[in-house]
Design a protein around this motif. Structure first.
Motif, PDB file in Angstrom:
ATOM      1  N   THR A 185       8.727   1.636   7.801  1.00 27.19           N
ATOM      2  CA  THR A 185       9.524   0.594   7.639  1.00 27.19           C
ATOM      3  C   THR A 185       8.465  -0.700   6.980  1.00 27.19           C
ATOM      4  O   THR A 185       8.829  -1.602   6.533  1.00 27.19           O
ATOM      5  CB  THR A 185       9.885  -0.086   8.828  1.00 27.19           C
ATOM      6  N   VAL A 186       7.289  -0.741   7.681  1.00 23.24           N
ATOM      7  CA  VAL A 186       6.307  -1.572   7.250  1.00 23.24           C
ATOM      8  C   VAL A 186       4.926  -0.837   7.084  1.00 23.24           C
ATOM      9  O   VAL A 186       4.614   0.102   8.056  1.00 23.24           O
ATOM     10  CB  VAL A 186       6.018  -2.694   8.105  1.00 23.24           C
ATOM     11  N   SER A 187       4.205  -1.259   5.955  1.00 22.68           N
ATOM     12  CA  SER A 187       3.011  -0.221   5.801  1.00 22.68           C
ATOM     13  C   SER A 187       1.981  -1.320   5.435  1.00 22.68           C
ATOM     14  O   SER A 187       2.131  -2.332   4.814  1.00 22.68           O
ATOM     15  CB  SER A 187       3.262   0.850   4.447  1.00 22.68           C
ATOM     16  N   PHE A 188       0.572  -0.933   5.396  1.00 29.19           N
ATOM     17  CA  PHE A 188      -0.669  -1.518   5.287  1.00 29.19           C
ATOM     18  C   PHE A 188      -1.456  -0.763   4.236  1.00 29.19           C
ATOM     19  O   PHE A 188      -1.323   0.339   4.416  1.00 29.19           O
ATOM     20  CB  PHE A 188      -0.926  -2.078   6.614  1.00 29.19           C
ATOM     21  N   LEU A 189      -2.491  -1.669   3.889  1.00 29.80           N
ATOM     22  CA  LEU A 189      -3.746  -0.983   3.540  1.00 29.80           C
ATOM     23  C   LEU A 189      -4.822  -1.558   3.542  1.00 29.80           C
ATOM     24  O   LEU A 189      -4.492  -2.935   2.916  1.00 29.80           O
ATOM     25  CB  LEU A 189      -3.633  -0.382   2.019  1.00 29.80           C
ATOM     26  N   SER A 190      -5.907  -1.355   3.756  1.00 33.14           N
ATOM     27  CA  SER A 190      -7.361  -2.027   3.522  1.00 33.14           C
ATOM     28  C   SER A 190      -7.939  -1.313   2.381  1.00 33.14           C
ATOM     29  O   SER A 190      -8.276  -0.010   2.496  1.00 33.14           O
ATOM     30  CB  SER A 190      -8.281  -1.947   4.811  1.00 33.14           C
ATOM     31  N   PRO A 191      -7.645  -1.896   1.103  1.00 24.76           N
ATOM     32  CA  PRO A 191      -7.885  -1.098  -0.041  1.00 24.76           C
ATOM     33  C   PRO A 191      -9.381  -0.848  -0.279  1.00 24.76           C
ATOM     34  O   PRO A 191     -10.354  -1.426   0.827  1.00 24.76           O
ATOM     35  CB  PRO A 191      -7.706  -2.198  -1.188  1.00 24.76           C
ATOM     36  N   ALA A 192      -9.903   0.173  -0.813  1.00 23.83           N
ATOM     37  CA  ALA A 192     -11.183   0.674  -0.986  1.00 23.83           C
ATOM     38  C   ALA A 192     -11.996  -0.289  -1.746  1.00 23.83           C
ATOM     39  O   ALA A 192     -11.373  -1.122  -2.622  1.00 23.83           O
ATOM     40  CB  ALA A 192     -11.315   1.992  -1.782  1.00 23.83           C
ATOM     41  N   CYS A 197     -14.765   5.104  -1.421  1.00 24.63           N
ATOM     42  CA  CYS A 197     -13.908   4.609  -0.517  1.00 24.63           C
ATOM     43  C   CYS A 197     -14.791   4.350   0.965  1.00 24.63           C
ATOM     44  O   CYS A 197     -14.305   4.856   1.797  1.00 24.63           O
ATOM     45  CB  CYS A 197     -12.649   5.666  -0.191  1.00 24.63           C
ATOM     46  N   THR A 198     -15.889   4.011   0.718  1.00 24.21           N
ATOM     47  CA  THR A 198     -16.776   3.467   1.926  1.00 24.21           C
ATOM     48  C   THR A 198     -15.979   2.689   2.776  1.00 24.21           C
ATOM     49  O   THR A 198     -15.394   1.354   2.404  1.00 24.21           O
ATOM     50  CB  THR A 198     -18.163   2.898   1.279  1.00 24.21           C
ATOM     51  N   ASP A 230      -6.409   5.415   0.423  1.00 26.26           N
ATOM     52  CA  ASP A 230      -7.085   4.368  -0.212  1.00 26.26           C
ATOM     53  C   ASP A 230      -7.936   4.870  -1.573  1.00 26.26           C
ATOM     54  O   ASP A 230      -9.012   4.256  -1.792  1.00 26.26           O
ATOM     55  CB  ASP A 230      -8.331   3.703   0.716  1.00 26.26           C
ATOM     56  N   ALA A 231      -7.255   5.533  -2.360  1.00 23.40           N
ATOM     57  CA  ALA A 231      -7.926   5.985  -3.455  1.00 23.40           C
ATOM     58  C   ALA A 231      -8.346   4.429  -4.315  1.00 23.40           C
ATOM     59  O   ALA A 231      -7.501   3.722  -4.439  1.00 23.40           O
ATOM     60  CB  ALA A 231      -6.926   6.844  -4.241  1.00 23.40           C
TER      61      ALA A 231
END
Length: 391
Positions: A185-192, A197-198, A230-231
Motif C-alpha cells: 500500500t505504501v512503498s519506499f526506496l533509498s536509491p543507490a 549499490c553501496t 535499488d538497481a
C-alpha cells in the motif's frame, strides 16, 4: 512494558488520525488532479507561504514552487513528476492545511524550510499520462535535462541546496509487499548512488528516515509496506540526487483494498510526511539507526485487479482469467476499464477481487469465450451477469 509502549504508539497514531481528519483538503478527491484543481488552493495559502511560478511546461502551463518554514534544515519535495500519480499531491495540500491550522506541528517549520513543487508535470497531469507532452519520462531525464520540467527541478535543487529530497510518486495495483498476499500500500526506496549499490553513509540517512515511517505505518497497515530494488540508474532523478550526496527518499503511494481513489492511501502518505518531517526536525540524523530498513520486504508483482478462477472451456482445461483495470481519461473523467490480460493457471498470484467460476464458462454477453484483450464491464457466468467494473 510492552503494553505501555503500545499505548504510546497508539496515542501517536490517534493524534495523526485526528490531524488528518481536521486538515484534509476537501476540494481534492480521486485520482485526476491538475493545475486547475490546485491553483485556487495555492491562491488561498496564507502569508507564511512564499509562492512562485518557477517555470513553464512544454505546453506553457505554470509550474508552482511553494516555500514554507524558517529552519536551517532544508527539504525539497516534488510530486506528479509522472502526471498520473496524484495521491502524494493531495497529501501535500493536507499538509499545508495542517501547517496553517495546527500549533503542535510548529516545531517542523521552526527547524525546517520546505520547498515543494506540487505538480512538476502539469501537461502529464492534464492528459493523465506518466510522460510529459513531449512523451518523455521525466524520471529518466536527470542527466540529459532535455525537458523544461526537468530543468526546473534541477534549477530548484541547485538554488535551494536541500539537505533532504522527497521524490513523490504513485504505484500500480500489481505490487505485493514481498512474496505475500498483502498489497504494497505504501512503498519506499533509498536509491543507490553508485553502480555497486553501496550502502553509503548518505544512503543510511535516508534509510533511517524510511525506518521511522515504516515503524509508524506498521501500526496502521501491518505487513503492507514494501521497498523497491535499488538497481542503479543515473538517469533517474533520485539516483542522481543521491549520487550528489543528498539523502533522497522515493515515496510510492499504492493500493489498499477497495481504495481505487487512493483516499486511504492519501492518509498514509500524510502520516508518512508528518512522521518523517518531525523526525528530521527534532533529530540529528547520522544513519546509525538504518538497519530497520533492511527488514522491509522488497516488492513483487503478484496482484491483479480481478482473478476469475477455475474457468472451463479452454484447451488447457480449467484456467484462471486475470483482469486489470486500464485507467482511461474519458471526457475529462477517469474511468477504470476492465481488460483481460492473462488466461492461464495463476496459483502464485492474487486478485484484489476474486471470483470462483467453479468449473463454469465465462462468456461475453454475446456468448463468446473471453480472449486476451477483451474489454467490457459485464461477463456471463452460468447465465448470470457478473459486473467487472468498480462498485
Amino acid at each position: 512494558m510492552f503494553t505501555f509502549v503500545s499505548k504510546i504508539i497508539q496515542m501517536k497514531l490517534d493524534h495523526l488520525k485526528s490531524l488528518y481528519i481536521n486538515n484534509k483538503e476537501k476540494a481534492l478527491f480521486g485520482r485526476y488532479i491538475t493545475n486547475s484543481n490546485i491553483k485556487p488552493l495555492i491562491d488561498a495559502l496564507d502569508k507564511n507561504y512564499a509562492i512562485d511560478v518557477i517555470g513553464r511546461s512544454v505546453l506553457d502551463k505554470p509550474i508552482y514552487g511553494i516555500k514554507v518554514g524558517e529552519g536551517n534544515k532544508r527539504v525539497l519535495m516534488w510530486s506528479q513528476m509522472h502526471g498520473n500519480e496524484s495521491t502524494t499531491t493531495k497529501a501535500l495540500f493536507d499538509l499545508f492545511n495542517t501547517f496553517s491550522n495546527a500549533q503542535d506541528v510548529n516545531s517542523i517549520l521552526k527547524s525546517c524550510t520546505l520547498y515543494i513543487i506540487p505538480i512538476l508535470n502539469p501537461d502529464g497531469a492534464e492528459a493523465y499520462t506518466r510522460i510529459n507532452a513531449n512523451k518523455v519520462d521525466l524520471n529518466r531525464d536527470a542527466q540529459n535535462l532535455t525537458q523544461p520540467e526537468s530543468k526546473v527541478l534541477r534549477a530548484v535543487f541547485n538554488d535551494f541546496k536541500p539537505h533532504y529530497c522527497y521524490n513523490l510518486h504513485g504505484q500500480r495495483t500489481i505490487f505485493s509487499a514481498g512474496n505475500t498476499n498483502k498489497s504494497a500500500t505504501v512503498s519506499f526506496l533509498s536509491p543507490a548512488q553508485d553502480q555497486e549499490c553501496t550502502v553509503t553513509d548518505n544512503r543510511k540517512v535516508s534509510m533511517e528516515i524510511i525506518s521511522v515511517m515504516n515503524n509508524t505505518l506498521q501500526g496502521i497497515i501491518p505487513n503492507q509496506i514494501g521497498v523497491y530494488d535499488d538497481a542503479f540508474n543515473i538517469n533517474c532523478v533520485g539516483d542522481t540526487f543521491q549520487s550528489e550526496n543528498v539523502p533522497t527518499i522515493l515515496f510510492e503511494a499504492g493500493h489498499y483494498d477497495g481504495d481505487y481513489n487512493r483516499e486511504f492511501t492519501r492518509e498514509l502518505i500524510y502520516v508518512s510526511y508528518l512522521s518523517s518531517l518531525a523526525y528530521i526536525a527534532n533529530s540529528e540524523i547520522d544513519g546509525r539507526n538504518y538497519e530497520g530498513y533492511n527488514a522491509i520486504p522488497e516488492n513483487e508483482k503478484l496482484f491483479f485487479d480481478i482473478i476469475v478462477r477455475n474457468v472451463s472451456g479452454y484447451a488447457e482445461g480449467l484456467v484462471d482469467i486475470a483482469v486489470q483495470y486500464t485507467e482511461t481519461l474519458i471526457s475529462g473523467k477517469l474511468e477504470f476499464v476492465p481488460n483481460v490480460i492473462k488466461i492461464e493457471k495463476l496459483e502464485s498470484f492474487y486478485g484484489h477481487r476474486e471470483i470462483d467460476a467453479r468449473g463454469g464458462k465465462v462468456l461475453t454477453e454475446d456468448g463468446i469465450r473471453l480472449n486476451l484483450g477483451y474489454e467490457n464491464v459485464i461477463v456471463m457466468l452460468n447465465n448470470e451477469k457478473i459486473a467487472l467494473n468498480l462498485k
